[in-house]
Design a protein around this motif. Structure first.
Motif: not given
Length: 199
Positions: A140-152
């Motif tokens: 989703x837009x603007x989410x890439x790094x945050x998602x790939x570094x998320x606790x999950x």
């Protein structure tokens, strides 16, 4: 609690489960569902309109949210279901447990946009969901790094399969997940609500 009435056939089928508040549903949601359907080679996508979201306030009118999902999920192999509301459930873990019990021969995959992946660790029994069925995350837009570094992503790093192997995900034993880069649709429910409020 009443018995789960499934929105369609399930035995032996590859079915994406796409839950959300859909307040309102929009083209970004359809983008996630259709991308997953194509890349995972799904037979169906079932949109599960949330009864309520424990992490949000002001869910909006359920019938309005349901109608918006029906309007957006315009595809012959997509079904919109109110199963969570009919069963009186709130947490995704309970809903998915009920569905897997009612359709033990289905090959379910939990679908979510990368924006949900960032906060997935705040969901009730989130690790239980990951252990229950494979998960597909669509960019989703603007989410890439945050998602790939998320606790999950960190907790289940060893269970990630490459995007090139996405079609194999419904056949994988959980935990298993894939991150699907895709052309991005910038529309969000929040932006739509803010625009309506400003009119």
């Amino acid at each position: 609690m009443s018995q789960a009435i499934l929105p369609g056939p399930s035995a032996g089928l590859r079915i994406g489960l796409f839950g959300g508040s859909f307040n309102p549903a929009h083209s970004g949601h359809f983008h996630v569902a259709s991308t997953a359907m194509k890349r995972l080679q799904l037979d169906w996508v079932w949109w599960i309109v949330a009864r309520g979201n424990p992490l949000k306030t002001g869910h909006g009118d359920f019938s309005g949210r349901f109608r918006s999902a029906e309007a957006v999920a315009d595809h012959p192999r997509m079904r919109v279901t109110d199963i969570e509301a009919r069963l009186g459930l709130t947490y995704s873990y309970r809903t998915l447990s009920t569905l897997t019990a009612a359709a033990p021969a289905a090959k379910f995959v939990w679908l979510m946009g990368a924006d949900n992946m960032v906060n997935f660790h705040l969901w009730g029994a989130w690790q239980g969901i990951a252990q229950m069925m494979p998960i597909a995350i669509v960019a989703r837009p603007g989410i890439g790094p945050g998602a790939r570094n998320s606790p999950f992503a960190r907790r289940f790093a060893s269970s990630r399969i490459p995007a090139a192997a996405a079609a194999s995900l419904p056949d994988c034993d959980p935990p298993a997940w894939v991150y699907l880069p895709a052309p991005l649709d910038p529309i969000s429910s929040t932006a739509i609500r803010q625009k309506k409020a400003g009119q």
